[in-house]
Design a protein around this motif. Structure first.
Motif, PDB file in Angstrom:
ATOM      1  N   ALA A 148      10.676  -8.668   4.676  1.00  0.00           N
ATOM      2  CA  ALA A 148      10.350  -7.246   4.587  1.00  0.00           C
ATOM      3  C   ALA A 148      11.402  -6.415   5.316  1.00  0.00           C
ATOM      4  N   ARG A 149      11.785  -6.864   6.510  1.00  0.00           N
ATOM      5  CA  ARG A 149      12.807  -6.138   7.279  1.00  0.00           C
ATOM      6  C   ARG A 149      14.154  -6.175   6.576  1.00  0.00           C
ATOM      7  N   ALA A 150      14.462  -7.301   5.928  1.00  0.00           N
ATOM      8  CA  ALA A 150      15.750  -7.425   5.240  1.00  0.00           C
ATOM      9  C   ALA A 150      15.867  -6.379   4.128  1.00  0.00           C
ATOM     10  N   PHE A 151      14.803  -6.167   3.369  1.00  0.00           N
ATOM     11  CA  PHE A 151      14.840  -5.136   2.333  1.00  0.00           C
ATOM     12  C   PHE A 151      14.852  -3.753   2.957  1.00  0.00           C
ATOM     13  N   ARG A 152      14.055  -3.551   4.001  1.00  0.00           N
ATOM     14  CA  ARG A 152      14.029  -2.245   4.671  1.00  0.00           C
ATOM     15  C   ARG A 152      15.416  -1.880   5.192  1.00  0.00           C
ATOM     16  N   ASP A 153      16.092  -2.820   5.824  1.00  0.00           N
ATOM     17  CA  ASP A 153      17.386  -2.533   6.441  1.00  0.00           C
ATOM     18  C   ASP A 153      18.507  -2.431   5.409  1.00  0.00           C
ATOM     19  N   ALA A 154      18.495  -3.335   4.405  1.00  0.00           N
ATOM     20  CA  ALA A 154      19.549  -3.299   3.389  1.00  0.00           C
ATOM     21  C   ALA A 154      19.468  -2.023   2.557  1.00  0.00           C
ATOM     22  N   PHE A 155      18.247  -1.605   2.234  1.00  0.00           N
ATOM     23  CA  PHE A 155      18.031  -0.391   1.449  1.00  0.00           C
ATOM     24  C   PHE A 155      17.604   0.741   2.378  1.00  0.00           C
ATOM     25  N   SER A 156      18.364   0.955   3.439  1.00  0.00           N
ATOM     26  CA  SER A 156      17.961   1.886   4.495  1.00  0.00           C
ATOM     27  C   SER A 156      17.911   3.336   4.022  1.00  0.00           C
ATOM     28  N   THR A 157      18.659   3.677   2.977  1.00  0.00           N
ATOM     29  CA  THR A 157      18.634   5.051   2.467  1.00  0.00           C
ATOM     30  C   THR A 157      17.611   5.221   1.342  1.00  0.00           C
ATOM     31  N   TYR A 158      16.898   4.164   1.017  1.00  0.00           N
ATOM     32  CA  TYR A 158      15.881   4.177  -0.031  1.00  0.00           C
ATOM     33  C   TYR A 158      14.488   4.236   0.610  1.00  0.00           C
ATOM     34  N   ASP A 159      13.486   4.502  -0.233  1.00  0.00           N
ATOM     35  CA  ASP A 159      12.099   4.241   0.121  1.00  0.00           C
ATOM     36  C   ASP A 159      11.741   2.886  -0.467  1.00  0.00           C
ATOM     37  N   VAL A 160      11.362   1.942   0.380  1.00  0.00           N
ATOM     38  CA  VAL A 160      11.040   0.591  -0.065  1.00  0.00           C
ATOM     39  C   VAL A 160       9.528   0.448  -0.140  1.00  0.00           C
ATOM     40  N   PHE A 161       9.018   0.179  -1.327  1.00  0.00           N
ATOM     41  CA  PHE A 161       7.588  -0.019  -1.565  1.00  0.00           C
ATOM     42  C   PHE A 161       7.325  -1.500  -1.800  1.00  0.00           C
ATOM     43  N   TYR A 162       6.480  -2.088  -0.978  1.00  0.00           N
ATOM     44  CA  TYR A 162       6.049  -3.460  -1.236  1.00  0.00           C
ATOM     45  C   TYR A 162       5.068  -3.455  -2.404  1.00  0.00           C
ATOM     46  N   ALA A 163       5.336  -4.279  -3.419  1.00  0.00           N
ATOM     47  CA  ALA A 163       4.481  -4.337  -4.601  1.00  0.00           C
ATOM     48  C   ALA A 163       3.266  -5.208  -4.301  1.00  0.00           C
ATOM     49  N   GLU A 210       6.189  -3.110   9.598  1.00  0.00           N
ATOM     50  CA  GLU A 210       7.617  -3.298   9.328  1.00  0.00           C
ATOM     51  C   GLU A 210       8.245  -2.072   8.683  1.00  0.00           C
ATOM     52  N   GLY A 211       7.471  -0.998   8.533  1.00  0.00           N
ATOM     53  CA  GLY A 211       8.031   0.273   8.089  1.00  0.00           C
ATOM     54  C   GLY A 211       8.204   0.433   6.593  1.00  0.00           C
ATOM     55  N   LEU A 212       7.479  -0.345   5.784  1.00  0.00           N
ATOM     56  CA  LEU A 212       7.573  -0.229   4.342  1.00  0.00           C
ATOM     57  C   LEU A 212       6.422   0.611   3.792  1.00  0.00           C
ATOM     58  N   ASN A 213       6.629   1.108   2.592  1.00  0.00           N
ATOM     59  CA  ASN A 213       5.576   1.750   1.825  1.00  0.00           C
ATOM     60  C   ASN A 213       4.850   0.685   1.010  1.00  0.00           C
ATOM     61  N   LEU A 214       3.858   1.101   0.227  1.00  0.00           N
ATOM     62  CA  LEU A 214       3.043   0.127  -0.504  1.00  0.00           C
ATOM     63  C   LEU A 214       2.726   0.634  -1.900  1.00  0.00           C
ATOM     64  N   ASP A 215       2.901  -0.234  -2.888  1.00  0.00           N
ATOM     65  CA  ASP A 215       2.455   0.028  -4.252  1.00  0.00           C
ATOM     66  C   ASP A 215       1.119  -0.645  -4.493  1.00  0.00           C
ATOM     67  N   VAL A 216       0.202   0.070  -5.123  1.00  0.00           N
ATOM     68  CA  VAL A 216      -1.044  -0.525  -5.593  1.00  0.00           C
ATOM     69  C   VAL A 216      -1.172  -0.196  -7.075  1.00  0.00           C
ATOM     70  N   CYS A 217      -1.967  -0.978  -7.798  1.00  0.00           N
ATOM     71  CA  CYS A 217      -2.119  -0.709  -9.233  1.00  0.00           C
ATOM     72  C   CYS A 217      -3.561  -0.858  -9.688  1.00  0.00           C
ATOM     73  N   SER A 218      -4.495  -0.715  -8.766  1.00  0.00           N
ATOM     74  CA  SER A 218      -5.915  -0.727  -9.119  1.00  0.00           C
ATOM     75  C   SER A 218      -6.702  -0.105  -7.983  1.00  0.00           C
ATOM     76  N   ASP A 219      -7.948   0.242  -8.293  1.00  0.00           N
ATOM     77  CA  ASP A 219      -8.816   0.780  -7.255  1.00  0.00           C
ATOM     78  C   ASP A 219      -9.096  -0.281  -6.195  1.00  0.00           C
ATOM     79  N   GLY A 220      -9.176  -1.545  -6.618  1.00  0.00           N
ATOM     80  CA  GLY A 220      -9.398  -2.619  -5.650  1.00  0.00           C
ATOM     81  C   GLY A 220      -8.254  -2.753  -4.661  1.00  0.00           C
ATOM     82  N   GLU A 221      -7.026  -2.688  -5.157  1.00  0.00           N
ATOM     83  CA  GLU A 221      -5.877  -2.769  -4.256  1.00  0.00           C
ATOM     84  C   GLU A 221      -5.825  -1.559  -3.331  1.00  0.00           C
ATOM     85  N   LEU A 222      -6.154  -0.383  -3.860  1.00  0.00           N
ATOM     86  CA  LEU A 222      -6.206   0.806  -3.007  1.00  0.00           C
ATOM     87  C   LEU A 222      -7.261   0.636  -1.926  1.00  0.00           C
TER      88      LEU A 222
END
Length: 472
Positions: free
Chosen positions: A75-90, A106-118
């Motif tokens: 998670a940190r590797a994606f956060r740091d490598a894409f430091s100018t992006y918004d990184v959403f964990y799927a 770890e400072g990431l955002n989050l993607d959800v795709c259902s009411d259950g995941e939300l």
């Protein structure tokens, strides 16, 4: 190619893949297939500083073992490598409340795709403003809950959804239950077919997701969002598929999406502030896979976008990506107990060894569903026996119930041995089922020599809880 109607396991073909090589020592691990803390000591597999056999002694099998340090480091590797992006964990790859908290820490955002995941994310205390809500058929109830919860963005996928979302937002603003517009991204299909399985290639035209750029639906969707009261358009969203190793697909998609981005500015007078490139970054399931490091992906994708923006003469929008499998996939392995070993004679004097374990397609459907390849290792002891080409199969009543199609195992493999399969963090527990009324396995996080159950094993009471005719 056409699949046999009874399943791929019945189709003609070679009895082992050309890429599979016999190991020099059948006890060895292939490091890039496993989480970073995985190692063998005297033949015994250790993950997170714990002997897998010790975890099994307490929690039984089958079980998913989640390497917390590995998950966090990826998670940190994606956060740091894409430091100018918004990184959403799927989150669809794998989500539970503990993982949602790790992602937040770890400072990431989050993607959800259902009411259950939300619901899981909110139960974990995840900041809703850092949540993106996907899905091609969100109900009015789901949209209302997403808006009321304050999710940071809703990725719209149909004209009907735009109407529903606008109506729900307008109603809630009028009653004072919310005060801000709903931020929206428009999912578009760029006509790019990723080099992956048909069912997980999601940007070609003939599929259910998004608005086609080619047909003009994407431009019309943008126009409708801009015209809708209560909706704020952030930008365009594109996702070209899953288990992708080649950045060329992203290059073509970025070119087409940015061309639409420029057209919107030119014809509608609106410069969109953001663009989402999706996810789909591949991982190593077997020795034939060679995934790129996040830093390389970041460099290549950033160069692609910068080049296209220069060519179009436009400012670069803020970018976001959505890694899921690439974070959790290698962080988890599944441990099974061998139940039977059967040698079956085949045509031409050949034979195949079937090693049956106490799980199968109920805890990992991907082999049956996608014809996916996996690896495995004997996890409970060392062996001096020579390598034997085996097939690891489950206990379900399906010929296609195969966990690992082909792998070299010790010739003395026997009932009671433990087998561990790496790379099972993504979509295995998420897509697990109760087929044959199997109980779904637990997820056990391991770190620094200790284990914590983060998703408990299902019980018979769980199995019968929704069976209204069940009596004690």
């Amino acid at each position: 190619m056409h699949a046999h109607e009874a399943g791929w396991a019945h189709a003609d073909g070679s009895r082992s893949p050309s890429w599979l090589r016999q190991p020099g020592d059948v006890n060895d691990l292939v490091p890039h297939l496993w989480s970073k803390t995985a190692q063998k000591q005297d033949g015994v597999l250790y993950v997170g500083g714990m002997a897998v056999a010790d975890v099994v002694a307490e929690h039984n099998t089958p079980a998913y073992l989640l390497d917390e340090d590995d998950f966090r480091s990826r998670a940190r590797a994606f956060r740091d490598a894409f430091s100018t992006y918004d990184v959403f964990y799927a989150g669809k790859a794998f989500l539970c409340t503990t993982v949602a908290r790790w992602i937040a820490e770890e400072g990431l955002n989050l993607d959800v795709c259902s009411d259950g995941e939300l619901t899981v994310a909110l139960r974990a205390g995840f900041d809703p403003a850092k949540i993106g809500y996907h899905g091609n058929n969100k109900s009015l109830m789901e949209l209302r809950r997403a808006v009321a919860s304050g999710v940071g963005r809703v990725i719209v996928d149909s004209f009907t959804e735009i109407e529903r979302l606008a109506a729900a937002t307008k109603e809630m603003i009028s009653t004072g239950s919310i005060t801000e517009p709903t931020r929206v991204m428009v999912r578009v299909t760029a006509g790019v077919e990723a080099h992956t399985h048909e069912y997980i290639a999601t940007a070609h035209e003939d599929q259910k997701f998004g608005f086609s750029i080619t047909s003009g639906d994407a431009f019309e969707a943008v126009r409708r969002v801009l015209d809708a009261d209560g909706l704020e358009l952030l930008g365009l969203h594109s996702h070209i598929g899953s288990q992708i190793f080649d950045s060329s697909g992203f290059e073509v998609a970025a070119r087409r999406v940015l061309a639409l981005h420029a057209r919107i500015a030119d014809e509608l007078g609106t410069t969109l502030p953001e663009m989402d490139l999706g996810g789909g970054f591949g991982i190593a399931y077997t020795t034939q896979d060679d995934p790129a490091d996040p830093s390389i992906l970041a460099k290549e994708m950033s160069e692609i976008v910068a080049h296209e923006c220069r060519a179009l003469g436009i400012d670069q929008p803020r970018l976001s990506i959505e890694p899921g499998r690439a974070i959790v996939g290698p962080s988890m392995c599944t441990v099974y107990t061998v139940g039977t070993v059967k040698n079956v004679e085949l045509d031409g004097g050949a034979a195949r060894t079937y090693v049956s374990v106490d799980g199968g397609m109920s805890d990992n459907i991907r082999t049956a569903l996608y014809d996916a390849d996996y690896s495995c290792t004997l996890a409970s002891r060392a062996s001096t026996a020579p390598p034997l080409l085996g097939r690891i199969v489950g206990k379900h009543c399906e010929a296609g119930d195969i966990v690992v199609k082909d792998e070299f195992v010790p010739a003395d493999i026997a009932p009671g041995d433990l087998i561990a399969v790496p790379g099972t963090g993504a979509y295995c527990r998420s897509m697990a089922s109760n087929y044959n009324h199997a109980l779904r396995p637990p997820v056990i996080a391991v770190r620094d020599g200790s284990a914590q159950v983060v998703v408990r094993r299902e019980t018979v009471d769980d199995l019968l809880a929704t069976d209204v005719g069940a009596v004690e």
